[in-house]
Design a protein around this motif. Sequence first.
Motif, mmCIF file in Angstrom:
data_model
loop_
_atom_site.group_PDB
_atom_site.id
_atom_site.type_symbol
_atom_site.label_atom_id
_atom_site.label_comp_id
_atom_site.label_asym_id
_atom_site.label_seq_id
_atom_site.Cartn_x
_atom_site.Cartn_y
_atom_site.Cartn_z
ATOM 1 N N SER B 23 80.920 70.754 61.403
ATOM 2 C CA SER B 23 81.736 70.018 60.431
ATOM 3 C C SER B 23 80.882 69.504 59.284
ATOM 4 O O SER B 23 81.254 69.615 58.111
ATOM 5 N N ALA B 24 79.713 68.923 59.640
ATOM 6 C CA ALA B 24 78.849 68.345 58.617
ATOM 7 C C ALA B 24 78.419 69.425 57.627
ATOM 8 O O ALA B 24 78.471 69.229 56.404
ATOM 9 N N PHE B 25 78.033 70.573 58.143
ATOM 10 C CA PHE B 25 77.617 71.683 57.275
ATOM 11 C C PHE B 25 78.754 72.080 56.336
ATOM 12 O O PHE B 25 78.578 72.167 55.123
ATOM 13 N N VAL B 26 79.943 72.271 56.928
ATOM 14 C CA VAL B 26 81.090 72.726 56.138
ATOM 15 C C VAL B 26 81.477 71.687 55.085
ATOM 16 O O VAL B 26 81.729 72.023 53.928
ATOM 17 N N VAL B 27 81.496 70.411 55.500
ATOM 18 C CA VAL B 27 81.924 69.360 54.578
ATOM 19 C C VAL B 27 80.928 69.229 53.419
ATOM 20 O O VAL B 27 81.318 69.193 52.251
ATOM 21 N N VAL B 28 79.621 69.194 53.738
ATOM 22 C CA VAL B 28 78.616 68.995 52.691
ATOM 23 C C VAL B 28 78.640 70.156 51.701
ATOM 24 O O VAL B 28 78.770 69.957 50.478
ATOM 25 N N PHE B 29 78.572 71.390 52.216
ATOM 26 C CA PHE B 29 78.510 72.519 51.292
ATOM 27 C C PHE B 29 79.862 72.810 50.641
ATOM 28 O O PHE B 29 79.927 73.217 49.486
ATOM 29 N N GLY B 30 80.947 72.574 51.382
ATOM 30 C CA GLY B 30 82.277 72.737 50.795
ATOM 31 C C GLY B 30 82.494 71.760 49.655
ATOM 32 O O GLY B 30 83.029 72.110 48.595
ATOM 33 N N ALA B 31 82.043 70.507 49.857
ATOM 34 C CA ALA B 31 82.206 69.488 48.819
ATOM 35 C C ALA B 31 81.351 69.840 47.602
ATOM 36 O O ALA B 31 81.814 69.750 46.455
ATOM 37 N N LEU B 32 80.099 70.283 47.855
ATOM 38 C CA LEU B 32 79.229 70.664 46.738
ATOM 39 C C LEU B 32 79.864 71.794 45.926
ATOM 40 O O LEU B 32 79.960 71.728 44.699
ATOM 41 N N LEU B 33 80.313 72.829 46.661
ATOM 42 C CA LEU B 33 80.954 73.965 46.000
ATOM 43 C C LEU B 33 82.151 73.497 45.179
ATOM 44 O O LEU B 33 82.310 73.864 44.003
ATOM 45 N N GLY B 34 82.983 72.643 45.799
ATOM 46 C CA GLY B 34 84.196 72.170 45.134
ATOM 47 C C GLY B 34 83.894 71.330 43.903
ATOM 48 O O GLY B 34 84.573 71.446 42.887
ATOM 49 N N ILE B 35 82.865 70.478 44.016
ATOM 50 C CA ILE B 35 82.539 69.615 42.876
ATOM 51 C C ILE B 35 82.044 70.466 41.701
ATOM 52 O O ILE B 35 82.470 70.285 40.559
ATOM 53 N N VAL B 36 81.168 71.433 42.011
ATOM 54 C CA VAL B 36 80.649 72.297 40.944
ATOM 55 C C VAL B 36 81.778 73.116 40.318
ATOM 56 O O VAL B 36 81.986 73.099 39.095
ATOM 57 N N VAL B 37 82.558 73.797 41.172
ATOM 58 C CA VAL B 37 83.615 74.673 40.645
ATOM 59 C C VAL B 37 84.700 73.847 39.947
ATOM 60 O O VAL B 37 85.190 74.227 38.878
ATOM 61 N N GLY B 38 85.037 72.694 40.533
ATOM 62 C CA GLY B 38 86.065 71.846 39.934
ATOM 63 C C GLY B 38 85.654 71.330 38.564
ATOM 64 O O GLY B 38 86.473 71.241 37.643
ATOM 65 N N THR B 39 84.361 70.975 38.426
ATOM 66 C CA THR B 39 83.869 70.507 37.131
ATOM 67 C C THR B 39 83.871 71.642 36.116
ATOM 68 O O THR B 39 84.301 71.462 34.972
ATOM 69 N N ILE B 40 83.397 72.818 36.563
ATOM 70 C CA ILE B 40 83.417 73.978 35.664
ATOM 71 C C ILE B 40 84.842 74.258 35.199
ATOM 72 O O ILE B 40 85.098 74.510 34.022
#
Lengths: 220, 215
Positions: B23-40
């Motif tokens: 869960s920790a892996f998925v949440v951390v990297f999923g959130a990073l991916l989402g923040i980057v893509v969402g900002t773009i």
Amino acid sequence: MGETLLDDLPALLNGLGNSLLVSAIGITVSVVLGIALGAARNAGVPVLSQAIAVYVNVFRCTPLLVQIFMLYFALPEIGIRLSPFQTSWIALALWGAAYHTEIFRAGFKAVPPAEILAARALGMPARRTFLDVTLPLGLRATIPAATTMAIGQFRSSSFMVVVGYQELTYVANGLVSQTFRVFEIFGMAALMYFLTCTLIGAASRGFETWLRVPGTRTAR
Amino acid sequence: MFPVLQSNLPYLLQGAVYTVALSAFVVVFGALLGIVVGTIASAAPAPVRWLINAYVFVFRGVPVLVIMFLGFYSFPAVGLRLDAYTAVAISMVVYIGAFVTEAVRGAIAAVPKGQVEAAMSIGMRRIPMLREIIVPQALRLAVAPVLNISLMAIKQTSYASIVGAWELSFAAREVVERTLAAFEIFLGVMIIYFLICYPLSKAAALAEKRFSYVH
């Protein structure tokens, strides 16, 4: 398990039909349950309100998968045997109702207090006020959130693969293990899920516009 | 009380450790991916936005299990030999990333227009404005939705057991197959999941109160 995707299409569509059937029953039951429990929560009925809060928290804080296992593998110990079909719709209904309860509670809470006070000032009894003012306005406000949840329930019907209910994911998984055409079959299944979700979403937006009362907003 | 659960608790708790780690892996990297893509998505030219829209739209309309199966079977098909964990983790990061992208994009859109206008009127360019004004405020708004998505992700890691990754749900099924004490074991597992998820759901509710206003 034919040579091309076209030969597999009838089986996949049959699976989609089963997914839709079990989702339709599960969603309907959970929405009705959610409205009733949400109204009880909103009214703050003592004891019942707290009991509902416990139910909501337990079902929202445990995975649907474990709830399915509980229904299918643990209930027979106390003499309740459910078929895969019964397990599927009951699991979707109980799990979904926990979320729908919170959605409808928020919707009822979002009805402007002035509307309720006005109805009471006109001499409408509390029950009439709820049925004629809070319910129609509250339900309209919850359409987007309830639709999101209903779509989630439809997507979650894929997890019924674990009890062997012949829904879309079960059928697709079976076809893949026979034919090894992973991309085609799971791609097709994904497309079917996607199109159905999109259709439900579009229908809900149409429904919302059609029912809109000028001057009211959606919840959240 | 519950002798089978007691004797198998260490095994289940070991499964819970795997659940938390995944869960920790998925949440951390999923959130990073989402923040980057969402900002773009909030700043990029139209074709990039369409691409991101398609990503979000498609992943949000497909069950996570189908994504897991696709990932599990398709990495070997393109020549990558991955174990069940890695396949599930990567599939889930992409899946959760789509949800976080939508949450971040929504949060950025919810930053009051006055803030953007004020930044523009003092001559800020697009990127500094995004970095200094919009993203810091939007991240506050995104805290509650992202916590709720994390909660969803933790519960969804249970489906990894269907694909064959050993974690809490998988361990539970093993124990039940061996001991046949379904009620006891699954009840215990429900309690373990509840203990992991309930504090987080309280945190999400708190964050909703604390962070969801805008200036």
